[in-house]
Motif scaffolding. Sequence first.
Motif, short mmCIF file in Angstrom:
data_model
loop_
_atom_site.label_atom_id
_atom_site.label_comp_id
_atom_site.label_asym_id
_atom_site.label_seq_id
_atom_site.Cartn_x
_atom_site.Cartn_y
_atom_site.Cartn_z
N LEU A 1 0.82 -1.21 0.00
CA LEU A 1 0.00 0.00 0.00
C LEU A 1 0.86 1.26 0.00
O LEU A 1 0.55 2.24 -0.70
CB LEU A 1 -0.92 0.00 1.22
CG LEU A 1 -2.09 -1.00 1.20
CD1 LEU A 1 -2.83 -0.97 2.52
CD2 LEU A 1 -3.04 -0.71 0.05
N SER A 2 1.92 1.25 0.79
CA SER A 2 2.77 2.43 0.85
C SER A 2 3.47 2.68 -0.48
O SER A 2 3.62 3.84 -0.91
CB SER A 2 3.80 2.29 1.97
OG SER A 2 4.63 1.17 1.75
N PHE A 3 3.89 1.59 -1.16
CA PHE A 3 4.51 1.79 -2.47
C PHE A 3 3.50 2.31 -3.48
O PHE A 3 3.80 3.21 -4.27
CB PHE A 3 5.13 0.49 -2.97
CG PHE A 3 5.69 0.62 -4.37
CD1 PHE A 3 6.90 1.26 -4.59
CD2 PHE A 3 4.99 0.14 -5.46
CE1 PHE A 3 7.40 1.42 -5.87
CE2 PHE A 3 5.49 0.28 -6.75
CZ PHE A 3 6.70 0.92 -6.95
N LEU A 4 2.29 1.75 -3.46
CA LEU A 4 1.26 2.22 -4.39
C LEU A 4 0.94 3.70 -4.15
O LEU A 4 0.79 4.47 -5.11
CB LEU A 4 0.00 1.38 -4.24
CG LEU A 4 -0.01 0.02 -4.95
CD1 LEU A 4 -1.29 -0.74 -4.61
CD2 LEU A 4 0.11 0.20 -6.46
N GLY A 5 0.83 4.09 -2.88
CA GLY A 5 0.55 5.49 -2.59
C GLY A 5 1.67 6.40 -3.06
O GLY A 5 1.44 7.45 -3.67
N SER A 6 2.92 6.01 -2.77
CA SER A 6 4.06 6.82 -3.20
C SER A 6 4.17 6.86 -4.72
O SER A 6 4.47 7.91 -5.31
CB SER A 6 5.35 6.26 -2.59
OG SER A 6 5.28 6.25 -1.18
N TRP A 7 3.94 5.71 -5.36
CA TRP A 7 3.97 5.67 -6.82
C TRP A 7 2.90 6.58 -7.40
O TRP A 7 3.14 7.29 -8.40
CB TRP A 7 3.76 4.24 -7.32
CG TRP A 7 3.45 4.19 -8.79
CD1 TRP A 7 4.34 4.19 -9.82
CD2 TRP A 7 2.14 4.18 -9.39
NE1 TRP A 7 3.68 4.17 -11.02
CE2 TRP A 7 2.33 4.17 -10.79
CE3 TRP A 7 0.86 4.17 -8.88
CZ2 TRP A 7 1.26 4.15 -11.67
CZ3 TRP A 7 -0.21 4.16 -9.75
CH2 TRP A 7 -0.01 4.14 -11.15
#
Length: 668
Positions: A134-140
């Motif tokens: 989730l954190s990677f998707l949000g940052s991406w």
Amino acid sequence: MTSRFAFLRPLGHVGKLLPVLALIGCLYLLLDRLDDFEMQDIGAAMGQLSGWQWLGAMVMTGVSFAAIGQYDAVVHRVLGTGVRPARAKAAGMLAIALSQTVGFSSLSGGLVRLRCLPELDLWTVTRLTVLVSLSFLGSWAVLAGSVTLLSHGGPVSLIAGLIAGLLVVIIWRVTQLQPDSDLPGLSPRIGADLLLWTTVDTTCATLVLGLLLPPHLMPAFSTLFAAYLLALGAGLLSQSPAGLGAFELTLLLLLPQVPEGPLLAAVLAYRVIYFLIPALIALAFLVRPAALPAQPTLQTAVGAARSRALAQAPHADWGLMHQGAEIVLNADQSTGWLLRPAGRCLVTIGMPLGCADLSGLQGLARQRGLAPVLYKCDNRTASQARKQGWAVIRIAQDAVLRLDDWSLDQPGCRQLRRKLRHVQAAGLQTHLTRTLPLPEMAHVAALWSVRNAAEKGFSMGQFDPALLWHQRVILGYLGDKLIGFASFHQGPTDWALDLMRYSPDAPAGTMHALVCTGIAAAKDSGAAQVSLAAVPVWPDRWACICASWPGVKGLRQFKGSFGPAWKSLYLCAPTPTGLIFAAVTIAAAINMPPTLTTIRTDRSRFGQSIKPAFGDVENFQIENPGQACDAQDQTFRRASAVTPAALRPGTGHPDDVQSHDQRPFPPA
């Protein structure tokens, strides 16, 4: 209800097949696009790649995976797993290397982390894997939307920006868990860290692809970066292994200026370097299961161990445990520290319990990926640290009153006696009580914060009922109006001054009177000394300048009026550079503390005086629910004014201290 939605069950089965269907559809479209394309052209284009291109791509792949490992290190810190950052990074790199190649990233990545970190249970690994995703998707989403909007115009950038914003909102809502239990380390800084590592990761991955293109066909980096981010998102959404098909189609669509042969050759080489080789390396490491790590000699004290440590605390400031500080003890619980993390530092506060276990502290700090720091330690601990090669500097002086020989009649208390006569003439009444009028206290604290640019924190208490229930609180009244209060930490043999809050209309000397009442109560309780807390000091070359600052000068004058003995306190770190970094970090933690999660003190809920429930200081009871909001407890009306005679040796303390402290002190 189940039968009403039975018609939706087939959709659930179809959802399980979506990754397979997406892979088949994307491959079909890709093959249709390349119907007239000769595959040998791809081989020829790959054969033209030079050695420096392969080498540069491998170096960028290594840097990208180093950034990927940071995702796990950050999320481990958020969840408070206690896994060393080096182990967290290694497990994250292996998990991503395998899961991005085989697909089903949540399942495969979780299994890899479970094998690499046997000290974690399945539930923790599951939360870790989901939060990393989730954190990677949000940052991406933030990065892709920003880069696309900056590098392109038209409907594509608008759609990308809307999708990015929608994903950010969805992920933000999903991650709104209870911060005190599920995500103890969640903060805006964590979001900034994740965005930084996402930028490093995707930038290096873009460079891998760019280095594998013929130099004369390389588009502008901003164009290539935006195309790569959108292609990466398409691959993630397709859920196919390595984004196969969707990634290639998106690149072909967004980079029409690059011929298809060289572009697909670069993508194929990119998949070999960025996917296949890391996956094979990960498999080699996973053949042998990971061993359980050695545990640090210091462990967090909980339950009865924490209560026992608090009962024999070397200093009353250990009461900060009730406002987020942590107690760590060795195996036999004979030595320990009170500590708090601050930025990248693991900071001890005050004196240690027993002998100073510096090696154990360093091991605990290494396990948490933080730098060990001693803050406000005594001379003995500082000398031990200096002998072990630590950098040491004197930073403060603690104003200490030894109650066996302290009295108002001593020459050093001449100014204090004048202040007490002034507030006695003004009609100030002070007393010690366990019944806390929280609405009035909150109002006084709010007025004080406005005048003093908000409260400090970290090693200094903040206005918080959860802390005040464990302290000794002195209230000051003019008539029926609360105009100030002071609170003290109570240790086994000493008291320490913490909060001092007063209204703008409080007469001069109010805080002197409140502190005097606390000193009398401490002496009556059998305490050997009272600490009036520390005053900062600086090296000799700066002392003449810094000591003249209004805040420091006033603080030293106030505490000096009690005639204290001044005790030097020190800041210690393993290296001189670490000492400077620790000083800056601690200063920021003190002056910019996080907001406390406390009970509300609005009048609609806490209109009456409140006491902790019997035997349980974590639960509160509202007394006299029918009483008017502005009514005061009768003990307030019987409080007597502080007089100098009440504080002379052998005379005890004011009657209000004796007569209005009937209830047993709640257990620690």
